[in-house]
Design a protein around this motif. Structure first.
Motif, short mmCIF file in Angstrom:
data_model
loop_
_atom_site.label_atom_id
_atom_site.label_comp_id
_atom_site.label_asym_id
_atom_site.label_seq_id
_atom_site.Cartn_x
_atom_site.Cartn_y
_atom_site.Cartn_z
N PHE A 228 0.82 -1.22 0.00
CA PHE A 228 0.00 0.00 0.00
C PHE A 228 0.85 1.27 0.00
CE2 PHE A 228 -2.88 -3.20 1.75
CZ PHE A 228 -3.97 -3.00 0.92
N ASN A 229 0.38 2.26 -0.77
CA ASN A 229 1.05 3.55 -0.84
C ASN A 229 0.46 4.56 0.15
OD1 ASN A 229 0.65 2.44 -3.90
ND2 ASN A 229 2.73 3.20 -3.57
N TYR A 230 -0.82 4.40 0.45
CA TYR A 230 -1.51 5.32 1.36
C TYR A 230 -2.34 4.52 2.37
CZ TYR A 230 -0.23 9.30 -1.51
OH TYR A 230 0.50 10.26 -2.17
N VAL A 231 -2.32 4.99 3.62
CA VAL A 231 -3.16 4.44 4.68
C VAL A 231 -3.95 5.61 5.27
CG1 VAL A 231 -3.22 3.30 6.94
CG2 VAL A 231 -1.50 2.61 5.24
N HIS A 232 -5.29 5.51 5.27
CA HIS A 232 -6.10 6.61 5.83
C HIS A 232 -6.78 6.16 7.11
CE1 HIS A 232 -8.45 10.22 6.13
NE2 HIS A 232 -9.57 9.50 6.20
N LEU A 233 -6.64 6.98 8.16
CA LEU A 233 -7.20 6.69 9.47
C LEU A 233 -8.04 7.86 9.96
CD1 LEU A 233 -3.91 5.36 11.11
CD2 LEU A 233 -5.77 3.96 10.19
N SER A 234 -8.94 7.56 10.91
CA SER A 234 -9.66 8.66 11.56
C SER A 234 -9.75 8.42 13.05
CB SER A 234 -11.07 8.83 10.96
OG SER A 234 -12.04 8.20 11.78
#
Length: 316
Positions: A128-134
Motif C-alpha cells: 500500500f502507498n496510502y493508509v487513511h485513518l480517523s
C-alpha cells in the motif's frame, strides 16, 4: 502504476428521516450506509483509485447490505470480516433545513468494535502507498485503538503515506482529556493531518490556523491541512510558510455530514495522482462543497467527470 490505498473504520446502517422534525417523532426513514472512512473509500473508488476497506460487520441484513455496497462501489472487500456473534452498528439521522443534523448512533459493542489485531495482521502493508485513518475508529474500543496504532506504525514502517482525520466524536470517549491525548498521540505518528479549525482549537487550545499547524509539525508530521468551511483551507508544511486555499461557494447547503470526508478524498486522491499539495486541497475543497448538496453521507461523492465539471463551472 496505480497507487493502492487502504482505510479502516466502522460501516453502519444509516436511516435518514424523510421529514423534518425530531427523530423520535419521524415515522419514515430512507435506508443508506454510513461511516466516515467508508465515505472516503467510496469517494476514492469513484475517482478510479485502487481502494481497500477494512471493517467487521455482523452476519445480519445490514451487514450483508454493507458488503454488497462495498463490492458494488468497486472497493476491495478482502478485509471486510463478518461476525456471527455481534451485530452491525446503526445510525439514524435527522432531516434539517439548516445547520448540522442530529444523529443518533447505536454502535456500542457492535461487530466493528471487536475487530482485533489477530484478524487484521493479514494486511500486507508493503503493498500500500496510502493508509487513511480517523479518530472515530480509534475511539470505539481498546481493540480498535490497538488496530489504529498498528495501521499507522506498520504503514509508515513500510513506506506508506499515513493520512489522518481527527473526526472528533466526544460522546465516544470517556473524557475530553482522554480524547485529546489519544487523538494527538496518533496524529503524531501520521504524515498528513486534516483537522477542522474548531477541532484544531479543541485539540491544541490554539485559535490561529498557523499555530495549530505548528503544533502538529513539531514531530514527524509533514503536512497539516486545516479545514475552514466555506473559507476553504489552510495548508502548511514543515519549515515553510503557511498558505490559504480558497473554498467553493455553495448557495444552498442540504446536509453537512460527509463534507469533511469528501475533503479527505480530494486531498488523498490528488496526492496519489502526483498533484501538488495546493492542487490537491483545491480538489478537497471542491468535493467537500459537492457533498453539501446531498442528504446521504456518500451518494453525492462525485465521479471524475462530475468533479471536473464542478471545478470548471465554479472557476468561470
Amino acid at each position: 502504476m496505480s497507487k493502492k490505498i487502504i482505510t479502516i473504520g466502522e460501516a453502519m446502517g444509516l436511516f435518514v428521516a424523510d421529514e423534518v422534525g425530531l427523530l423520535e417523532d419521524v415515522k419514515k426513514y430512507t435506508r443508506s450506509i454510513a461511516g466516515a472512512e467508508l465515505n472516503v473509500s467510496v469517494g476514492l473508488a469513484r475517482l478510479d483509485h485502487d481502494v481497500y476497506y477494512a471493517t467487521k460487520v455482523g452476519n445480519d441484513p445490514i451487514g450483508k447490505s454493507i458488503r454488497n455496497f462495498i463490492e458494488k462501489e468497486k472497493i476491495h472487500s478482502d478485509f471486510v470480516y463478518q461476525s456471527n456473534e455481534y451485530l452491525t452498528g446503526l445510525q439514524i439521522k435527522e432531516k434539517t433545513t439548516e445547520g448540522d443534523p442530529d444523529v443518533a448512533s447505536f454502535r456500542k459493542g457492535s461487530a466493528a468494535t471487536h475487530l482485533s489485531l489477530n484478524t487484521i495482521q493479514k494486511v500486507d502493508f508493503s503493498t500500500f502507498n496510502y493508509v487513511h485513518l480517523s479518530g472515530i475508529f480509534l475511539a470505539l474500543s481498546p481493540k480498535t485503538k490497538a488496530v489504529s496504532y498498528y495501521f499507522a506504525e506498520e504503514g509508515r514502517r513500510n513506506g506508506a503515506c499515513i493520512t489522518f482525520d481527527p473526526n472528533l466524536r466526544p460522546n465516544l470517549w470517556g473524557s475530553k482529556e482522554d480524547m485529546i491525548k489519544n487523538i494527538n498521540d496518533l496524529a503524531a505518528k501520521c504524515d498528513v493531518v486534516l483537522p477542522g479549525i474548531s477541532e484544531g482549537h479543541i485539540l491544541t487550545g490554539l485559535d490561529k490556523p498557523e499555530d495549530i499547524a505548528d503544533f502538529y509539525l513539531k514531530g514527524n508530521v509533514k503536512v497539516v491541512v486545516i479545514k475552514l468551511g466555506e473559507q476553504g483551507a489552510f495548508i502548511k508544511r514543515k519549515e515553510m510558510e503557511g498558505k490559504y486555499i480558497k473554498g467553493f461557494k455553495v448557495d444552498k447547503i442540504v446536509d453537512t455530514v460527509g463534507a469533511g470526508d469528501g475533503f479527505a478524498v480530494g486531498v488523498i486522491s490528488g496526492l496519489a495522482e502526483g498533484l501538488s499539495l495546493e492542487e490537491s486541497v483545491v480538489r478537497g475543497n471542491a468535493i467537500g462543497a459537492i457533498q453539501l448538496l446531498s442528504t446521504s453521507d456518500n451518494e453525492g461523492l462525485p465521479t471524475r467527470d462530475r468533479l471536473d465539471k464542478f471545478i470548471n463551472l465554479s472557476q468561470h
